[in-house]
Design a protein around this motif. Structure first.
Motif, mmCIF file in Angstrom:
data_model
loop_
_atom_site.group_PDB
_atom_site.id
_atom_site.type_symbol
_atom_site.label_atom_id
_atom_site.label_comp_id
_atom_site.label_asym_id
_atom_site.label_seq_id
_atom_site.Cartn_x
_atom_site.Cartn_y
_atom_site.Cartn_z
ATOM 1 N N ASN A 145 -22.272 -6.612 21.306
ATOM 2 C CA ASN A 145 -21.197 -5.871 21.135
ATOM 3 C C ASN A 145 -20.296 -4.941 22.379
ATOM 4 O OD1 ASN A 145 -20.806 -5.107 17.788
ATOM 5 N ND2 ASN A 145 -23.001 -5.655 18.704
ATOM 6 N N HIS A 146 -19.134 -5.112 22.283
ATOM 7 C CA HIS A 146 -18.355 -4.030 23.075
ATOM 8 C C HIS A 146 -18.275 -2.637 22.304
ATOM 9 C CE1 HIS A 146 -16.852 -6.507 26.420
ATOM 10 N NE2 HIS A 146 -16.356 -7.248 25.379
ATOM 11 N N ASP A 285 -17.395 -3.747 18.533
ATOM 12 C CA ASP A 285 -16.341 -4.635 18.128
ATOM 13 C C ASP A 285 -16.694 -5.721 17.414
ATOM 14 O OD1 ASP A 285 -17.845 -5.963 19.822
ATOM 15 O OD2 ASP A 285 -15.934 -6.885 21.031
ATOM 16 N N ARG A 286 -18.038 -6.064 16.966
ATOM 17 C CA ARG A 286 -18.526 -7.107 16.168
ATOM 18 C C ARG A 286 -19.166 -6.605 14.981
ATOM 19 N NH1 ARG A 286 -14.880 -9.868 18.372
ATOM 20 N NH2 ARG A 286 -15.496 -11.214 20.060
ATOM 21 N N VAL A 287 -20.026 -5.552 15.040
ATOM 22 C CA VAL A 287 -20.680 -5.189 14.040
ATOM 23 C C VAL A 287 -20.136 -4.094 13.018
ATOM 24 C CG1 VAL A 287 -21.918 -3.182 15.261
ATOM 25 C CG2 VAL A 287 -23.248 -4.617 13.400
#
Length: 422
Positions: A145-146, A285-287
């Motif tokens: 993730n970012h 940004d993903r989780v």
């Protein structure tokens, strides 16, 4: 049992003793999980006369551990900054792995240690929030993730004091004295209540999340010393809890870092974390959002984190480096450019025209009022004006406070608390 991992502990205080006892009492399960017998070979203390219920050899000479070729890992639990840094450098230079719980030392010297370490493992899980595995979460669990932002209650002492003030209606000094009596606060509590301790921890987390190299003096750090019953009343009136937060946000290529009391919505999960507990919210940004909660201090919780690093070293995991890779793509956002909503507390002469003067200064700085409470202290002819603003900049707030202080009608220095709506 085959392989043995010998460790030396520098600083055998509460945490060090807990590390030794945990390794002894949980030896069977630790060996089963690692295939390695982790043994404490030696400890270094300041005073050999102090009674300790330990069987390991103790010394007052750090070199006894640094120069012992049989010791594989140095566990630094001595505290302080520069002396601990010298010990860490010596350990790494002697090709020993290093495990440290020292957030202050890492806040100032994390990147230098990264360069010195080479391929030597450095474990520092215990440096932030005791038993909460937030370091491993950022390095491993969330590595795809970012990190958009992270915010949290990083200091249990200040959280306990605020909890007492809010729930039990104690004033700051009474709550502090109770925290000291219960052992939650040191005799000199400055680092906890000033936000300094949380600042050290935030810098470590921000280094992992963003590769930003900042020192404590570079970021906004404020403490809880000036919070009073008026602020708590306003927060309750408008549905807020007051917490000392460490906040990191990435906006384009700028990283915003700040530690300060904040008013947050009472319904947020982090607002419900009370007492000496810590909690950290991380948004990837993903989780999306993940929340980490647990004991942030204490011998057993911190020892648990120290031993988790020892177990990784025993397993030969190569990812135990600091992970502090400087990113040339990011820079620290200037303090004056930060934006927020703000709560103001003003004590003024209770006479006509004062509110108009205040409103004029706010208008000059493009600050508009959101909510307002006014209280009169009749026998003193003092009015308390409590209000929140709409979003504005730190620069505008500083200018406003400077102008307000020039008014003869202002009795005390204006006090602010930032309001976190996100």
């Amino acid at each position: 049992m085959g392989k043995i991992l010998n460790i030396g502990i520098i600083g055998v205080g509460t945490v060090g003793i807990s590390v030794i006892k945990t390794l002894e009492e949980n030896k069977e399960i630790i060996c089963a999980r690692t295939g390695v017998d982790i043994r404490v070979k030696k400890g270094v203390v300041r005073d050999l006369k102090k009674p300790r219920d330990l069987t390991i050899p103790l010394s007052t000479d750090i070199e006894d551990i640094i120069n012992d070729k049989e010791i594989d890992v140095v566990v630094e639990l001595m505290g302080g900054i520069e002396a601990a840094y010298e010990v860490a450098k010596k350990a790494l230079t002697n090709q020993k792995a290093l495990v440290t719980a020292n957030k202050a030392m890492l806040a100032y010297h994390r990147y230098e240690l990264q360069q010195i370490a080479g391929n030597a493992p450095i474990g520092f899980e215990a440096s932030v929030c005791g038993g909460i595995p937030i370091i491993k979460a950022l390095k491993d669990g969330l590595s795809a993730n970012h990190i958009l932002s992270l915010s949290g209650i990083l200091n249990g002492t200040s959280n306990y004091i605020l909890t007492q003030m809010i729930q039990n209606h104690q004033d700051f000094q009474s709550a502090l004295h109770l925290a000291q009596k219960l052992g939650y606060a040191e005799a000199d509590p400055t680092l906890d209540i000033s936000g300094g301790d949380a600042g050290h921890k935030l810098l470590i987390l921000a280094s992992l999340a963003y590769g930003i190299d900042a020192k404590p003096q570079d970021i906004l750090i404020e403490g809880i010393e000036s919070i009073n019953a008026d602020d708590i009343e306003f927060a309750n009136e408008f549905g807020y809890a007051i917490k000392l937060l460490g906040i990191a946000k990435k906006q384009n290529n700028q990283i915003e870092l700040r530690v300060h009391p904040a008013m947050i919505d009472k319904n947020k999960m982090i607002a419900k974390i009370d007492g000496v507990m810590n909690g950290i919210s991380v948004i990837g940004d993903r989780v999306g959002e993940t929340l980490y909660y647990g004991a942030g201090a204490g011998g057993n919780a911190t020892a648990s984190a120290v031993i988790s690093d020892l177990i990784e070293i025993a397993r030969g995991k190569s990812s135990l480096m600091l992970g502090f890779e400087k990113s040339p793509q990011v820079s620290l956002k200037p303090k004056d450019a930060m934006e927020s909503r703000y709560y103001f507390r003003l004590s003024v002469d209770d006479k006509s025209g004062v509110l108009a003067q205040i409103a004029s200064i706010l208008t000059q700085n493009n600050i508009s009022i959101g909510t307002l409470l006014q209280k009169e202290i009749k026998h003193k002819n003092i009015a308390k004006i409590l209000f929140s603003t709409h979003t504005t900049t730190e620069r505008a707030i500083k200018n406003t406070i400077a102008q307000l202080q020039k008014l003869d009608s202002i009795i005390e220095k204006p006090y602010i608390i930032r309001i976190e709506d996100e």
